[in-house]
Design an enzyme around this catalytic site. Structure first.
Site, PDB file in Angstrom:
ATOM      1  CG  ASP A 108      -1.747  -1.253   1.359  1.00 18.79           C
ATOM      2  OD1 ASP A 108      -2.364  -1.657   0.371  1.00 18.79           O
ATOM      3  OD2 ASP A 108      -1.740  -1.844   2.457  1.00 18.79           O
ATOM      4  CG  HIS A 143      -2.498  -1.516  -8.125  1.00 17.72           C
ATOM      5  ND1 HIS A 143      -2.615  -2.884  -7.993  1.00 17.72           N
ATOM      6  CD2 HIS A 143      -2.302  -1.292  -9.449  1.00 17.72           C
ATOM      7  CE1 HIS A 143      -2.490  -3.466  -9.177  1.00 17.72           C
ATOM      8  NE2 HIS A 143      -2.311  -2.522 -10.082  1.00 17.72           N
TER       9      HIS A 143
END
Length: 430
Positions: free
Chosen positions: A13, A41
C-alpha cells in the site's frame, strides 16, 4: 537504457500504482511477477480513477504491452471481471496488448473457500489474509498438484489433474466437515471459463526475451511489499510469495541480468493491514489523523490500515534484501502541519540496542522503537512538482531518511495525481 523493477519497501500500500503508471509512459512493457488479485492499487489519470487488482498498471494505456507472469496466481473469473470492468470505463484491452503466462497457476473457488475457512476458524490463528485463495493456490503450486492455465487447453489430461487436485482438497474438506467438490462440476466450470482466458495465454518468458533483445524497455511491477515476503518478511504474518526484487526474474522467466534498476516505493510514514508486528504503530489520535488524511483503507477489502511513524530500520533492511538503487517516497503531503515528526532510527530488544528487525516472531513482538524527533513544517507540500516548491524542513526530512536507510530518493510524490511528482533520477536512465 535499463529495465526497472518496482517493489514495495514496506508492508504494501505504498503507492506503487501511481509510480508504476508514471513510469509506464516510458516503458514498452509492464509485467506483474508475483501475487494475485489480493494486491489492490488505484490509478488516477486525467481525473478518472481506475481500481486494479490482478492486472498490471500499464493496462490502462492501450499502447503498452501488459503481461501477467508465471509467478502470479491467477483467478480466471477475477481476470474476466476486471477486464470487463475496465472495458466499461473505456479502456481498450485484448490479447493484442495483454498476455498471460501459459504456466501460471490458477486460483479456483475451492482455494477461496479453504482460505476463508482457515481465516475464520479462530481469531488466535488468523493471519489477516484477504481470503481470496492466494495462499492455498501457492500451496498447490509447490505441492505439484495445481491446475495451470495451459491445462485448460488440454481436455485429455485435465480430468486426471483435477482428480489429483481433489484427492488432496476433498480430504481437507472432509476433515473440516464441509461438502466435497465434485470433479464433474469443476471440469464443467473450467470448460466454461477456458475460451474467455486462453486467447491471452502465451509463452511469456520467450516473449519477454525477444522483446528485451529488441531493446524494449520493461517495467516489472511488484505487488504487496518486501516486508510481506514469505522468506524475508515478518513471518508468519506475510503473503505466500516472494515479494523482493529477485522474484522479478523467477516470476517472469527472465534471467537476473535482465532486471536492471530496482526502485523501492515507501510512504513518508508507515502502514500495515492485518495482523503482525508493527514497531512504530500509533494507537492514538496521531495515528488516527494520519489514517484519515492518507485515506488509509484497502482498495480491495476496505479494511482500515494501521498507521505509524516512518521506520528507517525496516526500509534499510528492505533496501538490502531487494538491492534497491533508489526510493520513491510517497505521501509526503500527509505530514504537512505536524509540529514534530518522529522517525525510528533503531530498536531496543530486551534492553539491548539492535540495528535490524529480528527474524523470530516473539522477538519481533518485543521490539521497542528508538525515535529521533525532527521538526515539522507548516507550508504545504501538496501538489509540489519541484524541490523549490518544498519547505526547507520537508527537504531536511527527506535528506534524513536518505541518510538513515542508505539509499537516495529518486522520486518524490506529493499527491495521488501522477503529475505531482518530483523527479530526482529517472530509473530508466540510471
Amino acid at each position: 537504457m535499463t529495465n526497472v523493477v518496482v517493489v514495495g519497501a514496506q508492508w504494501g500500500d505504498e503507492g506503487k500504482g501511481k509510480i508504476v503508471d508514471w513510469l509506464s509512459e516510458q516503458a514498452d512493457i509492464v509485467v506483474r511477477f508475483q501475487g494475485g488479485h489480493n494486491a489492490g492499487h488505484t490509478l488516477v489519470i486525467d481525473g478518472n480513477t481506475y481500481k486494479l487488482a490482478l492486472l498490471p498498471s500499464g493496462v490502462v494505456r492501450s499502447s503498452k504491452l501488459s503481461i501477467i507472469g508465471n509467478g502470479v496466481v491467477f483467478d480466471p473469473q477475477a481476470f474476466v471481471d476486471e477486464v470487463a470492468k475496465l472495458k466499461g470505463q473505456g479502456v481498450k484491452i485484448g490479447p493484442d496488448n495483454l498476455r498471460v503466462a501459459e504456466n501460471v497457476t490458477l486460483i479456483l473457488p475451492l482455494h477461496r473457500e479453504l482460505d476463508s475457512l482457515r481465516e475464520n476458524a479462530s481469531a488466535a490463528t488468523a493471519i489477516g489474509t484477504t481470503q481470496r485463495g492466494i495462499g492455498p493456490a501457492y500451496e498447490d503450486k509447490v505441492g505439484r498438484r495445481a491446475i495451470r492455465l495451459m491445462d485448460l487447453a488440454d481436455p485429455q489430461t485435465l480430468p486426471h489433474k483435477v482428480e489429483r487436485l481433489l484427492t488432496h482438497h476433498n480430504a481437507l474438506r472432509r476433515g473440516h466437515g464441509i461438502a466435497e467438490v465434485d470433479s464433474g462440476a469443476l471440469l464443467k466450470d473450467l470448460a466454461a471459463i477456458a475460451p474467455r482466458v486462453l486467447p491471452y495465454a502465451d509463452s511469456v518468458w520467450n516473449l519477454l526475451d525477444h522483446k528485451r533483445r529488441e531493446g524494449k524497455r520493461i517495467l516489472f511491477e511488484g505487488a504487496q511489499g518486501a516486508l510481506l515476503d514469505v522468506d524475508h518478511g515478518t513471518y508468519p504474518y506475510v503473503t505466500s510469495s516472494n515479494t523482493v526484487a529477485a522474484q522479478a526474474a523467477t516470476g517472469t522467466g527472465m534471467g537476473p541480468s535482465a532486471l536492471g534498476y530496482v526502485l523501492g516505493i515507501c510512504k513518508s510514514y508507515t502502514t500495515r493491514v492485518g495482523q503482525g508486528p508493527f514497531p512504530t504503530e500509533l494507537k492514538d489520535e496521531i495515528g488516527e489523523l494520519i489514517g484519515q488524511r492518507g485515506k488509509e483503507f484497502g482498495v480491495n477489502t476496505g479494511r482500515k490500515r494501521r498507521c505509524g511513524w516512518f521506520d528507517a530500520m525496516l526500509v534499510r533492511q528492505t533496501v538490502r534484501t531487494s538491492g534497491i538503487h533508489g526510493l520513491a517516497l510517497t505521501k509526503l503531503d500527509i505530514l504537512d502541519g505536524f509540529d514534530t515528526i518522529e522517525v525510528c532510527t533503531g530498536y531496543r530488544l530486551d534492553g539491548k540496542e539492535i540495528d535490524h528487525l529480528p527474524a523470530g516472531e516473539g522477538a519481533q513482538a518485543r521490539v521497542e522503537p528508538i525515535y529521533e524527533t525532527i521538526e515539522g513544517w507548516k507550508q504545504p507540500t501538496a501538489n509540489a512538482r519541484s524541490w523549490a516548491d518544498l519547505p526547507a524542513q520537508a527537504i531536511k526530512y527527506v535528506r534524513r531518511i536518505e541518510e538513515l536507510v542508505g539509499c537516495p530518493v529518486a522520486l518524490l510524490s506529493t499527491s495521488p495525481e501522477r503529475e505531482d511528482t518530483i523527479l530526482v533520477q529517472n530509473p530508466f536512465e540510471a
